[in-house]
Every structure is written in structure tokens, then in C-alpha cells.
Design a protein around this motif. Sequence first.
Motif, PDB file in Angstrom:
ATOM      1  N   ILE A 176       5.834   7.468  -0.110  1.00  0.00           N
ATOM      2  CA  ILE A 176       4.902   6.343  -0.239  1.00  0.00           C
ATOM      3  C   ILE A 176       3.859   6.398   0.875  1.00  0.00           C
ATOM      4  CG2 ILE A 176       4.701   3.829  -0.008  1.00  0.00           C
ATOM      5  CD1 ILE A 176       7.446   3.683  -1.501  1.00  0.00           C
ATOM      6  N   PRO A 195      -1.295   9.079  -0.897  1.00  0.00           N
ATOM      7  CA  PRO A 195      -2.726   9.229  -1.186  1.00  0.00           C
ATOM      8  C   PRO A 195      -3.372  10.500  -0.620  1.00  0.00           C
ATOM      9  CG  PRO A 195      -2.283   7.073  -0.245  1.00  0.00           C
ATOM     10  CD  PRO A 195      -1.052   7.887  -0.088  1.00  0.00           C
ATOM     11  N   THR A 221      -6.808   4.575   3.051  1.00  0.00           N
ATOM     12  CA  THR A 221      -5.601   4.319   2.267  1.00  0.00           C
ATOM     13  C   THR A 221      -4.354   4.831   2.983  1.00  0.00           C
ATOM     14  OG1 THR A 221      -5.862   6.369   0.992  1.00  0.00           O
ATOM     15  CG2 THR A 221      -6.840   4.349   0.067  1.00  0.00           C
ATOM     16  N   ILE A 222      -4.537   5.773   3.872  1.00  0.00           N
ATOM     17  CA  ILE A 222      -3.425   6.253   4.696  1.00  0.00           C
ATOM     18  C   ILE A 222      -3.420   5.524   6.032  1.00  0.00           C
ATOM     19  CG2 ILE A 222      -2.420   8.252   5.868  1.00  0.00           C
ATOM     20  CD1 ILE A 222      -3.649   9.944   3.575  1.00  0.00           C
ATOM     21  N   THR A 269      -1.919   2.046   6.047  1.00  0.00           N
ATOM     22  CA  THR A 269      -0.463   2.063   5.920  1.00  0.00           C
ATOM     23  C   THR A 269       0.190   2.417   7.255  1.00  0.00           C
ATOM     24  OG1 THR A 269      -0.809   2.832   3.667  1.00  0.00           O
ATOM     25  CG2 THR A 269       1.436   2.918   4.495  1.00  0.00           C
ATOM     26  N   SER A 327       3.211  -1.516  -4.642  1.00  0.00           N
ATOM     27  CA  SER A 327       3.113  -0.248  -5.371  1.00  0.00           C
ATOM     28  C   SER A 327       2.737  -0.482  -6.829  1.00  0.00           C
ATOM     29  CB  SER A 327       4.435   0.520  -5.291  1.00  0.00           C
ATOM     30  OG  SER A 327       4.777   0.793  -3.958  1.00  0.00           O
ATOM     31  N   LEU A 330      -0.906  -1.499  -7.105  1.00  0.00           N
ATOM     32  CA  LEU A 330      -1.850  -0.401  -6.867  1.00  0.00           C
ATOM     33  C   LEU A 330      -2.302   0.225  -8.187  1.00  0.00           C
ATOM     34  CD1 LEU A 330      -0.360   1.366  -3.750  1.00  0.00           C
ATOM     35  CD2 LEU A 330      -2.688   0.500  -3.982  1.00  0.00           C
ATOM     36  N   VAL A 387      -6.995  -1.768  -2.863  1.00  0.00           N
ATOM     37  CA  VAL A 387      -6.133  -0.602  -2.642  1.00  0.00           C
ATOM     38  C   VAL A 387      -5.753  -0.515  -1.168  1.00  0.00           C
ATOM     39  CG1 VAL A 387      -6.051   1.933  -2.642  1.00  0.00           C
ATOM     40  CG2 VAL A 387      -6.947   0.718  -4.632  1.00  0.00           C
ATOM     41  N   ARG A 412      -2.023  -0.992   0.326  1.00  0.00           N
ATOM     42  CA  ARG A 412      -1.434   0.080   1.137  1.00  0.00           C
ATOM     43  C   ARG A 412      -0.983  -0.484   2.490  1.00  0.00           C
ATOM     44  NH1 ARG A 412       0.735   4.395   0.293  1.00  0.00           N
ATOM     45  NH2 ARG A 412      -0.268   5.419   2.037  1.00  0.00           N
ATOM     46  N   GLN A 414       2.281  -2.111   1.898  1.00  0.00           N
ATOM     47  CA  GLN A 414       3.346  -1.111   1.820  1.00  0.00           C
ATOM     48  C   GLN A 414       3.803  -0.719   3.224  1.00  0.00           C
ATOM     49  OE1 GLN A 414       1.403   1.926  -0.588  1.00  0.00           O
ATOM     50  NE2 GLN A 414       2.938   1.600  -2.186  1.00  0.00           N
TER      51      GLN A 414
END
Length: 144
Positions: free
Chosen positions: A18, A22, A43-44, A47, A82, A85, A94, A98, A101
Motif C-alpha cells: 500500500i 503508486p 501520492t507517495i 503517505t 483504499s 481511491l 487522491v 493516501r 492510508q
Amino acid sequence: MILRLVLLFVTTTNAFAILYAPQPLLPLLAREFGVSTAAASLTISATVLALAVASLLLAPLADRWERKRVIVASSVLVTVPSVFLGLTDSFAAVVALRFLQGLFIPGIAATVMAYAAEEFPAAYKGRVFGTYVGATVAGAFWAG
């Protein structure tokens, strides 16, 4: 013993998959949402940032709660953003999802380490922590 090792492996692999999911999709996300690849990398980053913050906040509280419950609750809760998304068409949503998450991942990844340290016999510590490290790599590999 084997079943618990398999559960530790699967749970940890999923958490790290997870986290890095991305990464191979960054050019596609950039194109789909009309943003730069650098912006798509949020997006990373979102998170990872949430994971760092949540880890610091969760650490003092995690010792007060039953570890299995934290792991199960976090595993369930991480599925909520999730699912959403797959339903959003907004880049900002998004990134926000993220981030959510990332708030739940430490409840899995960090708590699994503490659970493993307490629940497995000392004679199996090498096997247990080797399984954990292998799962973190497998999760990143699976996502890529």
C-alpha cells in the motif's frame, strides 16, 4: 507457529505494498490528473509523511492496547481510503486519501514488530524478524 509467520508476512507485505503502490504509476497519474510527475509523487510523499507522524503519536499509545486488536483495526481501517481511491477523480482527493492510508500503516507495520517480539519464543526471533524484513521487501517489490 507457521500460520502466525504467514499472517505476519502477509500483513506486513500488504502494508508496504500500500505504501509504495503508486510508485510505478506516477507517469500515469501525472497524465490522468494533468499534473507533473513531481506533483504525482505527492501520492507517495503524503503517505510517508502521515506514516512518520502517526508512528510518533502511536508509539506511546500502542503499549496500552492489545497489539492484535491494533493490527486488525489498522488493517481494516486502511481499506476504507483504499476503496475510495478507486472512486475519486480528483488529484487532491487522491493525495488526501493516501495521507489517510499513511495514518493507519504504523498500526500494522510498527505494531507487528512489537507483537512479534512478545509473542514468538526467543529461539525463533531470527526467523520471525527475517520474515518481517522479507515482508517489507516483498511489499515494495509487489507494488513495483
